[in-house]
Design a protein around this motif. Sequence first.
Motif, mmCIF file in Angstrom:
data_model
loop_
_atom_site.group_PDB
_atom_site.id
_atom_site.type_symbol
_atom_site.label_atom_id
_atom_site.label_comp_id
_atom_site.label_asym_id
_atom_site.label_seq_id
_atom_site.Cartn_x
_atom_site.Cartn_y
_atom_site.Cartn_z
ATOM 1 N N PRO A 67 0.828 -1.212 0.000
ATOM 2 C CA PRO A 67 0.000 0.000 0.000
ATOM 3 C C PRO A 67 0.860 1.259 0.000
ATOM 4 C CG PRO A 67 0.140 -0.878 2.215
ATOM 5 C CD PRO A 67 0.899 -1.824 1.332
ATOM 6 N N TRP A 68 0.251 2.389 -0.338
ATOM 7 C CA TRP A 68 0.975 3.663 -0.374
ATOM 8 C C TRP A 68 0.036 4.772 0.074
ATOM 9 C CZ3 TRP A 68 6.126 4.191 -1.967
ATOM 10 C CH2 TRP A 68 6.605 5.509 -2.022
ATOM 11 N N ASN A 69 0.479 5.521 1.075
ATOM 12 C CA ASN A 69 -0.335 6.636 1.570
ATOM 13 C C ASN A 69 0.423 7.947 1.465
ATOM 14 O OD1 ASN A 69 -2.851 5.410 2.698
ATOM 15 N ND2 ASN A 69 -1.299 4.208 3.779
ATOM 16 N N ILE A 70 -0.303 8.992 1.197
ATOM 17 C CA ILE A 70 0.277 10.335 1.215
ATOM 18 C C ILE A 70 -0.383 11.099 2.360
ATOM 19 C CG2 ILE A 70 0.686 12.449 -0.107
ATOM 20 C CD1 ILE A 70 -0.067 10.770 -2.610
ATOM 21 N N LYS A 71 0.477 11.626 3.225
ATOM 22 C CA LYS A 71 -0.014 12.403 4.360
ATOM 23 C C LYS A 71 -0.112 13.861 3.930
ATOM 24 C CE LYS A 71 1.355 13.041 9.168
ATOM 25 N NZ LYS A 71 2.484 12.860 10.091
ATOM 26 N N ILE A 72 -1.191 14.523 4.296
ATOM 27 C CA ILE A 72 -1.336 15.943 3.968
ATOM 28 C C ILE A 72 -1.573 16.695 5.263
ATOM 29 C CG2 ILE A 72 -2.728 17.658 2.717
ATOM 30 C CD1 ILE A 72 -3.186 14.786 0.936
ATOM 31 N N ASP A 73 -0.636 17.588 5.600
ATOM 32 C CA ASP A 73 -0.740 18.256 6.901
ATOM 33 C C ASP A 73 -0.240 19.700 6.825
ATOM 34 O OD1 ASP A 73 1.999 17.910 6.707
ATOM 35 O OD2 ASP A 73 2.196 16.596 8.440
ATOM 36 N N GLY A 74 0.037 20.287 7.966
ATOM 37 C CA GLY A 74 0.458 21.683 8.005
ATOM 38 C C GLY A 74 -0.745 22.600 8.111
ATOM 39 N N LEU A 75 -0.685 23.739 7.429
ATOM 40 C CA LEU A 75 -1.713 24.764 7.563
ATOM 41 C C LEU A 75 -2.939 24.435 6.701
ATOM 42 C CD1 LEU A 75 0.766 27.780 7.383
ATOM 43 C CD2 LEU A 75 -0.281 26.801 9.441
ATOM 44 N N THR A 76 -3.723 23.482 7.178
ATOM 45 C CA THR A 76 -4.933 23.068 6.469
ATOM 46 C C THR A 76 -6.064 22.825 7.457
ATOM 47 O OG1 THR A 76 -5.959 21.145 5.404
ATOM 48 C CG2 THR A 76 -3.803 20.781 6.354
#
Length: 318
Positions: free
Chosen positions: A100-109
């Motif tokens: 599997p492959w995941n992309i984390k999206i974080d920071g100013l959101t």
Amino acid sequence: MTVYKYPKPLPSEITPKETFLNRRSFMKAAGIASATALSGGLAINSSHAMTPSLEFSKSKYSITDEPNPIEDIKSYNNFYEFGTGKGDPAANAGSLTTKPWNIKIDGLTNKPGEIDIEDLMSKFDMEERIYRLRCVEAWSMVIPWVGIPLRDVINAYEPQGSAKYVSFETLVRPEEMSGQRGLGGLDWPYVEGLRMDEAMHPLTILAVGIYGEPMPNQNGAPVRLVVPWKYGFKSIKSIVRMSFTENEPPTTWNKLAPNEYGFYSNVNPTVDHPRWSQKAERIVGSGIFAKKRETEMFNGYADEVASLYEGMDLAKFY
Ligand SMILES: Nc1nc2c(c(=O)[nH]1)N[C@H]1C(S)=C(S)[C@@H](COP(=O)(O)O)O[C@H]1N2
Ligand SMILES: [Mo]
């Protein structure tokens, strides 16, 4: 929406409907996204029977130049996680597990999260984008990417008003990435970044395939950035994280040699690299008497992107 596989099929290659349905159930079983309704597209017989093809539409942003053959694109690479030689990624990247492959999206959101590659490919529309990739080392090739406009993904994750940049990170997995083992070399993870307006520009894509097939490992499977008006090193491969930031994020090649690789690194024939000229580029695959072409400002995309840099002196190194 036109759905087709590259290169354009001969009528004799169009798969009978039954085979198509079988292929679709195979794709479903394999968890491969298929965004288009059955009635929407042609089913094309793939020469690689077990390789599920991607479905995508054409794009007005493609250039009309003939793409390099897939053999060039898969055998002449820069991917330092697998070694520094041009043939190292093709030789060594087979060991990378991309599922599997995941992309984390974080920071100013307002909506931090994690998205699985299969969800990414089914939730967002994919397009073919034929772009020239111009490496800072003064070579180029033409690649028919399949990708998702990055702006569509950014919009879905609702960056806050204070977010001025997007940073990107590649996987760190020395067990599988031979170039990450031992001493020396680059600082891992490989990191890159764009200003928010660059990231939101319609030319910027998250590429998930080449020639209608899933991204080869050596080209940055399963998902990599492509920013066609910038030198190739900005187009970071095998992305596992995207963050929205207020300040300009550090970038790998700039950290290593700030006088040679700027944050912006827009393709610019008027600003030479300290150790070589950027006026022309060698066309990869054109033989021992390698053909050259003149390098174009913003790699040919001045009309589309020059306005992003108004007020910046283009004769300067950035
Ligand atoms: N993670 C990572 N991304 C990377 C690189 C790298 O070494 N590591 N090399 C860059 C460079 S210098 C270029 S020219 C392009 C090459 O992309 P390609 O091999 O698909 O042609 O990938 C870029 N993305
Ligand atoms: Mo490059």
